[in-house]
Design a protein around this motif. Structure first.
Motif, PDB file in Angstrom:
ATOM      1  N   GLN A   1      30.926  29.902  36.457  1.00 26.43           N
ATOM      2  CA  GLN A   1      30.381  28.542  36.421  1.00 26.43           C
ATOM      3  C   GLN A   1      30.581  27.834  37.750  1.00 26.43           C
ATOM      4  OE1 GLN A   1      32.325  26.645  33.136  1.00 26.43           O
ATOM      5  NE2 GLN A   1      31.131  27.727  31.576  1.00 26.43           N
ATOM      6  N   LYS A   2      31.681  28.135  38.435  1.00 22.01           N
ATOM      7  CA  LYS A   2      31.984  27.495  39.713  1.00 22.01           C
ATOM      8  C   LYS A   2      31.376  28.236  40.896  1.00 22.01           C
ATOM      9  CE  LYS A   2      34.495  24.199  37.950  1.00 22.01           C
ATOM     10  NZ  LYS A   2      34.080  22.778  38.025  1.00 22.01           N
ATOM     11  N   GLY A   3      30.602  29.279  40.600  1.00 24.95           N
ATOM     12  CA  GLY A   3      29.878  29.952  41.669  1.00 24.95           C
ATOM     13  C   GLY A   3      30.562  31.144  42.293  1.00 24.95           C
ATOM     14  N   PHE A   4      31.588  31.696  41.649  1.00 23.59           N
ATOM     15  CA  PHE A   4      32.266  32.866  42.194  1.00 23.59           C
ATOM     16  C   PHE A   4      31.310  34.059  42.213  1.00 23.59           C
ATOM     17  CE2 PHE A   4      34.976  36.675  41.675  1.00 23.59           C
ATOM     18  CZ  PHE A   4      35.809  36.521  42.777  1.00 23.59           C
ATOM     19  N   GLN A   5      31.185  34.712  43.377  1.00 19.37           N
ATOM     20  CA  GLN A   5      30.206  35.783  43.552  1.00 19.37           C
ATOM     21  C   GLN A   5      30.814  37.181  43.495  1.00 19.37           C
ATOM     22  OE1 GLN A   5      26.808  35.190  43.805  1.00 19.37           O
ATOM     23  NE2 GLN A   5      27.469  33.101  43.308  1.00 19.37           N
ATOM     24  N   GLY A   6      32.127  37.277  43.501  1.00 18.33           N
ATOM     25  CA  GLY A   6      32.767  38.588  43.512  1.00 18.33           C
ATOM     26  C   GLY A   6      32.741  39.264  42.155  1.00 18.33           C
ATOM     27  N   SER A   7      33.289  40.471  42.103  1.00 20.59           N
ATOM     28  CA  SER A   7      33.363  41.209  40.842  1.00 20.59           C
ATOM     29  C   SER A   7      34.475  40.629  39.977  1.00 20.59           C
ATOM     30  CB  SER A   7      33.624  42.695  41.108  1.00 20.59           C
ATOM     31  OG  SER A   7      34.887  42.862  41.743  1.00 20.59           O
ATOM     32  N   ILE A   8      34.282  40.699  38.661  1.00 20.50           N
ATOM     33  CA  ILE A   8      35.274  40.209  37.695  1.00 20.50           C
ATOM     34  C   ILE A   8      35.460  41.273  36.625  1.00 20.50           C
ATOM     35  CG2 ILE A   8      35.877  38.455  35.996  1.00 20.50           C
ATOM     36  CD1 ILE A   8      34.073  36.500  37.445  1.00 20.50           C
ATOM     37  N   ALA A   9      36.693  41.641  36.400  1.00 16.34           N
ATOM     38  CA  ALA A   9      37.036  42.509  35.273  1.00 16.34           C
ATOM     39  C   ALA A   9      37.949  41.737  34.330  1.00 16.34           C
ATOM     40  CB  ALA A   9      37.740  43.777  35.755  1.00 16.34           C
ATOM     41  N   LEU A  10      37.653  41.769  33.050  1.00 17.62           N
ATOM     42  CA  LEU A  10      38.466  41.120  32.022  1.00 17.62           C
ATOM     43  C   LEU A  10      39.108  42.231  31.192  1.00 17.62           C
ATOM     44  CD1 LEU A  10      39.365  38.517  30.628  1.00 17.62           C
ATOM     45  CD2 LEU A  10      37.269  38.585  29.285  1.00 17.62           C
ATOM     46  N   ILE A  11      40.425  42.329  31.265  1.00 20.31           N
ATOM     47  CA  ILE A  11      41.155  43.452  30.673  1.00 20.31           C
ATOM     48  C   ILE A  11      41.923  42.975  29.440  1.00 20.31           C
ATOM     49  CG2 ILE A  11      42.872  45.254  31.100  1.00 20.31           C
ATOM     50  CD1 ILE A  11      42.368  44.837  34.098  1.00 20.31           C
TER      51      ILE A  11
ATOM     52  N   PHE B   1      26.831  38.390  26.346  1.00 15.07           N
ATOM     53  CA  PHE B   1      27.196  37.328  27.282  1.00 15.07           C
ATOM     54  C   PHE B   1      27.874  37.879  28.528  1.00 15.07           C
ATOM     55  CE2 PHE B   1      30.504  34.530  28.913  1.00 15.07           C
ATOM     56  CZ  PHE B   1      29.856  33.312  29.076  1.00 15.07           C
ATOM     57  N   TRP B   2      28.820  38.819  28.338  1.00 17.88           N
ATOM     58  CA  TRP B   2      29.654  39.275  29.449  1.00 17.88           C
ATOM     59  C   TRP B   2      28.828  40.054  30.473  1.00 17.88           C
ATOM     60  CZ3 TRP B   2      33.858  36.593  28.923  1.00 17.88           C
ATOM     61  CH2 TRP B   2      34.221  36.172  27.632  1.00 17.88           C
ATOM     62  N   ALA B   3      27.996  40.953  29.993  1.00 18.86           N
ATOM     63  CA  ALA B   3      27.157  41.729  30.905  1.00 18.86           C
ATOM     64  C   ALA B   3      26.157  40.832  31.633  1.00 18.86           C
ATOM     65  CB  ALA B   3      26.422  42.825  30.146  1.00 18.86           C
ATOM     66  N   GLU B   4      25.632  39.836  30.938  1.00 12.31           N
ATOM     67  CA  GLU B   4      24.662  38.929  31.562  1.00 12.31           C
ATOM     68  C   GLU B   4      25.279  38.178  32.736  1.00 12.31           C
ATOM     69  OE1 GLU B   4      23.500  36.498  28.326  1.00 12.31           O
ATOM     70  OE2 GLU B   4      22.130  37.984  27.443  1.00 12.31           O
ATOM     71  N   ARG B   5      26.572  37.973  32.706  1.00  8.89           N
ATOM     72  CA  ARG B   5      27.264  37.264  33.791  1.00  8.89           C
ATOM     73  C   ARG B   5      28.019  38.216  34.712  1.00  8.89           C
ATOM     74  NH1 ARG B   5      25.847  34.465  29.914  1.00  8.89           N
ATOM     75  NH2 ARG B   5      25.503  32.216  29.982  1.00  8.89           N
ATOM     76  N   ASP B   6      27.706  39.488  34.574  1.00  4.74           N
ATOM     77  CA  ASP B   6      28.291  40.520  35.427  1.00  4.74           C
ATOM     78  C   ASP B   6      29.828  40.477  35.362  1.00  4.74           C
ATOM     79  OD1 ASP B   6      28.335  42.672  37.129  1.00  4.74           O
ATOM     80  OD2 ASP B   6      28.195  41.453  38.953  1.00  4.74           O
TER      81      ASP B   6
END
Length: 389
Positions: free
Chosen positions: A4-14, A48-53
């Motif tokens: 939402q704040k515009g972070f462009q890097g990769s994100i993994a939620l474990i 939702f998660w895949a849509e937001r990478d």
């Protein structure tokens, strides 16, 4: 929040759970009661998660952190590198240490699997012992009583909610649960769990009593899940110490939620861990703001709620180290508030079926308004009128 704040890097939620991310508070209430299906607890639809990478890694347990190499080890042998790590691992239920504590039929309430295990046995259970008179224990006792089970609740201290609330609120909930049919006993410690064929059949207390049951639910609090970060060198004792931006003592490592110990102005500046949705969400926002280069310190007003029977408890502020309490309204009416005073100021409120007091009381807590007992006790006068001073 990062996206939402515009972070462009990769994100993994474990997560070590097999589930998509979901709300935990309803587990001990609507989900246990069968009033809400699990799909209604999900934060977002699966897509939702895949849509937001965002790479969602379920069934993955982090066992080690190398803070210098910025690397994680997972239990299955995989490793991950990170630029920034946010440790939001929460906690795990505190277990009994007595004989029989691991018997079949002894349960805790923390995740979906815990509650599913309880629900699948309920049709074969008539008598339940709940150990612990905190919010989880009381909520579970209320649900199971409503479902027609005979519930005995055991609290080791002299009143329920003794660590989080004043005596007027404790005595009210004790009376309410007894009125509903709960056999609620205080000053009782468990000596052992009796088993037959590996399954629980009773609870023995230190005073020599035996309570027959087919199920035991332990609600004695949580232990923060922080071993991996402590082993990596993070500072902390009761959880992981963080600053006002949720930064730990390790470079590029943040912590948020139940496991994060922070200095809280509403607790007189003491370092505390807050186990609440409000804290988890607001600390996440503070961490994200720092990561995105626009630091916004965590100064959120604490709030909490609990549903038991037809009672709605709403709490605002922290009653830590309160010096006196003022009861506003009549507990016998089942609509009243307990106002906590420290150094002459209103620092917290517990409101039972009194939403108006909760909403207006929040402003008193945030403004540190002087506690005028005579005015507070007059229920015909709205609390917001105290702000005029």
């Amino acid at each position: 929040m990062l996206r939402q704040k515009g972070f462009q890097g990769s994100i993994a939620l474990i997560t070590d759970e097999a589930e998509q991310p979901y709300e935990r508070p309803p587990l001990s209430k609507e989900y246990l009661a069968g009033e809400k299906s699990f799909d209604r607890l999900l934060f977002h639809p699966p897509a939702f998660w895949a849509e937001r990478d965002i790479k969602l890694m379920t069934g993955a347990l982090v066992t080690n952190v190398d803070a210098l190499a910025h690397e994680l080890w997972l239990m299955d042998g995989r490793t991950l590198n990170y630029g920034t790590l946010i440790w939001a691992a929460g906690g795990r239920p505190r277990r009994l240490a007595c004989e029989g504590a691991s018997a079949e039929g002894v349960h805790t309430i923390r995740n979906r699997a815990d509650v599913d295990a309880v629900r699948c046995r309920l049709n074969k259970v008539s008598n339940v012992v709940v150990i612990g008179g905190g919010y989880i224990g009381l909520e579970v006792a209320a649900v199971l009583t409503t479902l027609g089970k005979k519930v005995t609740l055991l609290e080791a201290l002299d009143r329920v909610l003794s660590r989080v609330a004043g005596e007027p609120l404790s005595r009210f909930f004790e009376a309410e649960h007894r009125r509903q049919g709960v056999d609620l006993r205080t000053n009782v410690q468990v000596a052992s769990i009796e088993t037959a064929g590996g399954r629980v059949v009773g609870v023995h207390t230190i005073d020599g009593s035996r309570i027959a049951c087919e199920m035991v639910i332990v609600g004695t609090g949580i232990e923060p899940s922080v071993e991996a970060l402590l082993a990596a060198g993070a500072r902390g004792s009761n959880g992981i110490d963080v600053d006002e931006y949720c930064r730990t003592s390790l470079a590029d490592v943040f912590a948020a939620g139940d496991c994060a110990a922070h200095e809280n102005a509403f607790a007189g500046g003491r370092r505390v861990r807050l186990e609440s949705v409000q804290n988890a969400s607001d600390q996440a926002a503070a961490a994200v703001s720092a990561i995105m280069g626009d630091p916004q310190p965590y100064h959120a007003t604490p709030w909490f709620w609990s549903n038991q029977y037809d009672l709605r408890l709403q709490t605002v502020g922290l009653s830590t180290d309160y010096e006196s309490v003022i009861v506003r309204g009549d507990p016998a009416s089942r609509s009243f508030s307990v106002i906590y005073v420290r150094s002459g100021n209103v620092v917290a409120l517990d409101c039972v079926n009194a939403t108006g007091d909760y909403v207006q009381g929040r402003k008193l807590v945030e403004a540190k308004v002087a506690a005028d007992q005579a005015a507070i006790e007059r229920t015909e006068i709205p609390l917001k009128s105290l702000m005029a001073e």
